[in-house]
Enzyme design. Structure first.
Site, PDB file in Angstrom:
ATOM      1  N   ASP A   1      -7.795   1.006   6.001  1.00 47.96           N
ATOM      2  CA  ASP A   1      -7.183   2.339   6.127  1.00 47.96           C
ATOM      3  C   ASP A   1      -8.080   3.391   5.484  1.00 47.96           C
ATOM      4  O   ASP A   1      -8.125   4.541   5.923  1.00 47.96           O
ATOM      5  CB  ASP A   1      -5.809   2.330   5.444  1.00 47.96           C
ATOM      6  CG  ASP A   1      -4.909   3.463   5.919  1.00 47.96           C
ATOM      7  OD1 ASP A   1      -5.345   4.251   6.767  1.00 47.96           O
ATOM      8  OD2 ASP A   1      -3.771   3.561   5.427  1.00 47.96           O
TER       9      ASP A   1
ATOM     10  N   CYS B   1      -5.786   8.772   8.143  1.00 51.96           N
ATOM     11  CA  CYS B   1      -5.682   8.153   9.456  1.00 51.96           C
ATOM     12  C   CYS B   1      -6.397   9.056  10.451  1.00 51.96           C
ATOM     13  O   CYS B   1      -6.166  10.260  10.470  1.00 51.96           O
ATOM     14  CB  CYS B   1      -4.215   7.976   9.844  1.00 51.96           C
ATOM     15  SG  CYS B   1      -4.018   7.358  11.527  1.00 51.96           S
TER      16      CYS B   1
ATOM     17  N   ASN C   1      -4.975   7.871   0.894  1.00 47.50           N
ATOM     18  CA  ASN C   1      -3.850   7.003   0.568  1.00 47.50           C
ATOM     19  C   ASN C   1      -3.635   7.073  -0.936  1.00 47.50           C
ATOM     20  O   ASN C   1      -4.530   7.468  -1.688  1.00 47.50           O
ATOM     21  CB  ASN C   1      -4.201   5.552   0.907  1.00 47.50           C
ATOM     22  CG  ASN C   1      -4.256   5.296   2.387  1.00 47.50           C
ATOM     23  OD1 ASN C   1      -3.260   4.942   2.989  1.00 47.50           O
ATOM     24  ND2 ASN C   1      -5.415   5.479   2.980  1.00 47.50           N
TER      25      ASN C   1
HETATM   26  P1  HMG Z   1      -6.450   2.069  25.635  1.00 47.67           P
HETATM   27  O1  HMG Z   1      -7.649   2.881  25.988  1.00 47.67           O
HETATM   28  O2  HMG Z   1      -5.117   2.519  26.136  1.00 47.67           O
HETATM   29  O3  HMG Z   1      -6.664   0.499  25.994  1.00 47.67           O
HETATM   30  O4  HMG Z   1      -6.401   1.973  24.049  1.00 47.67           O
HETATM   31  P2  HMG Z   1      -6.784  -0.276  27.337  1.00 47.67           P
HETATM   32  O5  HMG Z   1      -5.972  -1.506  27.169  1.00 47.67           O
HETATM   33  O6  HMG Z   1      -6.511   0.642  28.505  1.00 47.67           O
HETATM   34  O7  HMG Z   1      -8.351  -0.677  27.343  1.00 47.67           O
HETATM   35  C1  HMG Z   1      -9.353   0.300  27.434  1.00 47.67           C
HETATM   36  C2  HMG Z   1     -10.642  -0.258  26.889  1.00 47.67           C
HETATM   37  O8  HMG Z   1     -10.470  -0.580  25.502  1.00 47.67           O
HETATM   38  C3  HMG Z   1     -11.099  -1.568  27.579  1.00 47.67           C
HETATM   39  O9  HMG Z   1     -12.524  -1.578  27.565  1.00 47.67           O
HETATM   40  C4  HMG Z   1     -10.612  -2.628  26.652  1.00 47.67           C
HETATM   41  O10 HMG Z   1     -11.385  -3.811  26.714  1.00 47.67           O
HETATM   42  C5  HMG Z   1     -10.796  -1.966  25.294  1.00 47.67           C
HETATM   43  P3  HMG Z   1     -13.367  -1.196  28.882  1.00 47.67           P
HETATM   44  O11 HMG Z   1     -12.911  -2.179  29.930  1.00 47.67           O
HETATM   45  O12 HMG Z   1     -12.983   0.219  29.203  1.00 47.67           O
HETATM   46  O13 HMG Z   1     -14.779  -1.355  28.398  1.00 47.67           O
HETATM   47  N1  HMG Z   1      -9.886  -2.537  24.275  1.00 47.67           N
HETATM   48  C6  HMG Z   1     -10.296  -3.066  23.122  1.00 47.67           C
HETATM   49  N2  HMG Z   1     -11.504  -3.209  22.568  1.00 47.67           N
HETATM   50  C7  HMG Z   1     -11.565  -3.802  21.358  1.00 47.67           C
HETATM   51  N3  HMG Z   1     -10.490  -4.238  20.687  1.00 47.67           N
HETATM   52  C8  HMG Z   1      -9.256  -4.104  21.209  1.00 47.67           C
HETATM   53  C9  HMG Z   1      -9.129  -3.507  22.483  1.00 47.67           C
HETATM   54  N4  HMG Z   1      -8.068  -3.237  23.268  1.00 47.67           N
HETATM   55  C10 HMG Z   1      -8.549  -2.657  24.361  1.00 47.67           C
HETATM   56  N5  HMG Z   1      -8.192  -4.538  20.523  1.00 47.67           N
HETATM   57  C11 HMG Z   1      -5.821   0.793  22.041  1.00 47.67           C
HETATM   58  C12 HMG Z   1      -5.354   1.278  23.401  1.00 47.67           C
HETATM   59  C13 HMG Z   1      -4.596   0.320  21.276  1.00 47.67           C
HETATM   60  C14 HMG Z   1      -6.806  -0.335  22.216  1.00 47.67           C
HETATM   61  C15 HMG Z   1      -6.510   1.985  21.318  1.00 47.67           C
HETATM   62  O14 HMG Z   1      -5.660   3.093  21.350  1.00 47.67           O
HETATM   63  C16 HMG Z   1      -6.862   1.663  19.894  1.00 47.67           C
HETATM   64  O15 HMG Z   1      -7.713   0.847  19.632  1.00 47.67           O
HETATM   65  N6  HMG Z   1      -6.188   2.329  18.929  1.00 47.67           N
HETATM   66  C17 HMG Z   1      -6.384   2.036  17.511  1.00 47.67           C
HETATM   67  C18 HMG Z   1      -6.159   3.249  16.704  1.00 47.67           C
HETATM   68  C19 HMG Z   1      -6.272   2.903  15.235  1.00 47.67           C
HETATM   69  O16 HMG Z   1      -6.871   1.915  14.840  1.00 47.67           O
HETATM   70  N7  HMG Z   1      -5.684   3.781  14.390  1.00 47.67           N
HETATM   71  C20 HMG Z   1      -5.721   3.598  12.978  1.00 47.67           C
HETATM   72  C21 HMG Z   1      -4.803   2.513  12.490  1.00 47.67           C
HETATM   73  S1  HMG Z   1      -3.091   3.019  12.302  1.00 47.67           S
HETATM   74  C22 HMG Z   1      -3.048   3.749  10.749  1.00 47.67           C
HETATM   75  O17 HMG Z   1      -4.062   4.006  10.163  1.00 47.67           O
HETATM   76  C23 HMG Z   1      -1.719   3.997  10.117  1.00 47.67           C
HETATM   77  C24 HMG Z   1      -1.368   2.938   9.061  1.00 47.67           C
HETATM   78  O18 HMG Z   1      -2.392   2.855   8.082  1.00 47.67           O
HETATM   79  C25 HMG Z   1      -0.067   3.310   8.369  1.00 47.67           C
HETATM   80  C26 HMG Z   1      -0.020   4.728   7.857  1.00 47.67           C
HETATM   81  O19 HMG Z   1      -0.958   5.194   7.176  1.00 47.67           O
HETATM   82  O20 HMG Z   1       0.998   5.363   8.137  1.00 47.67           O
HETATM   83  C27 HMG Z   1      -1.192   1.573   9.692  1.00 47.67           C
HETATM   84 MG    MG Z   2      -2.371   4.889   5.405  1.00 48.17          MG
END
Ligand code: HMG
Ligand code: MG
Length: 301
Positions: free
Chosen positions: A16, A240, A249
């Site tokens: 994070d 984030c 954080n």
């Molecule tokens: P999308 O574009 O809708 O995914 O993203 P898709 O399923 O349509 O796939 C598109 C492309 O992404 C494809 O590649 C997939 O292979 C690839 P292409 O064919 O175009 O070359 N792909 C991936 N690649 C690697 N690893 C994967 C993966 N999945 C698909 N797992 C997706 C949807 C969820 C993947 C995207 O939106 C994403 O990765 N989001 C992550 C965002 C993130 O990490 N945010 C930070 C964490 S949350 C946070 O910090 C809050 C927390 O700390 C709590 C708080 O603080 O409140 C938890």
């Molecule tokens: Mg956080």
């Protein structure tokens, strides 16, 4: 006053925290951070995430980090996995605990994981199914539990509904994230009273951000509500990438100082933890975001 005798910290700095850094951080620096945290006595460390590198480029090297860390006995090294693709990558990297992440706000869900809350929960089903089959524990996150950068106020009932679904699906613990740090002791207590009607308090964790300087007060309010697990980030790293205003954080050092001052056991060596925070702050060439870290090490860059 009935406070828990022991509190479990989940260290989220390497994930994070670092996910928010724009410039490339060397794998060796990430590995050193994780190893330092293990040495400081952290029992649960979130090492990285298996998300789309297009969305969060900084986490692209997570498999290499997992391959190089020194796995201390009794320490859980976990990773975020948004879908089955990420889960499979995590398994290939030897990860034994993962986390799925949902939101209490529709707008944030769209910005963060590109789908609705309902669709995200559907995506998590196969992850939980595969995890169960492989004996992998799954933690659940709910973001924006006390406010959303896009939608403003969030109804605690909505948080309870999402947390309850994650719990029913098999997440062993639900971490409630005040992603933009707008909560107060009052709103935190109210939220926990509502959510605890749906998910047992022993299965809830608090994840506070310090944007408005309220994180420690919110931890204290949560302790009074019977919560005994908190997420925090060494040196207050992070935020984030999809929540503007989500500054650091809650710093792990500050949390440990509070807990030890209350006579609560954590198993963490504060000087070692503070040294880890100081070291990563120097690597990032930024001011240590922990007030305790600053007090112990000075607040120069
Ligand atoms: P999308 O574009 O809708 O995914 O993203 P898709 O399923 O349509 O796939 C598109 C492309 O992404 C494809 O590649 C997939 O292979 C690839 P292409 O064919 O175009 O070359 N792909 C991936 N690649 C690697 N690893 C994967 C993966 N999945 C698909 N797992 C997706 C949807 C969820 C993947 C995207 O939106 C994403 O990765 N989001 C992550 C965002 C993130 O990490 N945010 C930070 C964490 S949350 C946070 O910090 C809050 C927390 O700390 C709590 C708080 O603080 O409140 C938890
Ligand atoms: Mg956080």
């Amino acid at each position: 006053m009935n406070l828990p005798a022991h509190v479990r910290l989940v260290e989220v700095g390497p994930r994070d925290g670092l996910q928010n850094e724009a410039r490339v951080i060397a794998v060796a620096d990430k590995v050193r951070l994780v190893d330092d945290l293990g040495d400081a006595g952290l029992g649960a460390i979130e090492v990285g995430s298996f998300v789309s590198p297009r969305w969060v480029p900084q986490m692209a090297g997570s498999a290499e980090v997992f391959a190089a860390i020194r796995r201390a006995p009794g320490v859980t090294y976990s990773a975020l996995t948004p879908n089955l693709q990420g889960f499979e990558q995590a398994m290939a990297a030897g990860v034994r605990e993962v986390a799925v992440f949902a939101a209490a706000s529709e707008a944030f869900s769209q910005r963060n994981i590109n789908c609705s809350i309902a669709a995200s929960l559907q995506r998590f089903e196969p992850v939980l199914h595969a995890a169960r089959a492989q004996g992998v524990a799954v933690r659940g996150y709910v973001s924006c539990v006390l406010g959303c950068p896009y939608e403003g106020e969030i109804d605690p009932q909505q948080v309870a509904a999402v947390a309850g679904q994650l719990y029913d699906m098999g997440c062993y613990e639900i971490s409630l994230g005040d992603t933009i740090g707008v909560g107060t002791a009052g709103s935190t207590r109210h939220l926990l009273e509502v959510v605890a009607r749906r998910v047992p308090r022993a299965q809830l964790a608090g994840h506070f951000h310090d944007t408005y300087g309220q994180a420690l007060a919110n931890v204290y309010a949560s302790l009074l509500e019977g919560i005994a697990v908190f997420d925090s980030s060494v040196a207050g790293l992070g935020g984030c990438p999809y929540a503007k205003g989500a500054t650091g954080n809650l710093a792990s050092e500050d949390l440990v100082y509070l807990l030890h001052g209350l006579g609560i056991h954590t198993g963490i060596d504060l000087p070692l933890l503070a040294a880890a925070g100081q070291r990563i702050s120097a690597v990032l060439e930024r001011r240590n975001g922990s007030r305790v870290g600053q007090a112990l090490h000075g607040n120069a860059l």
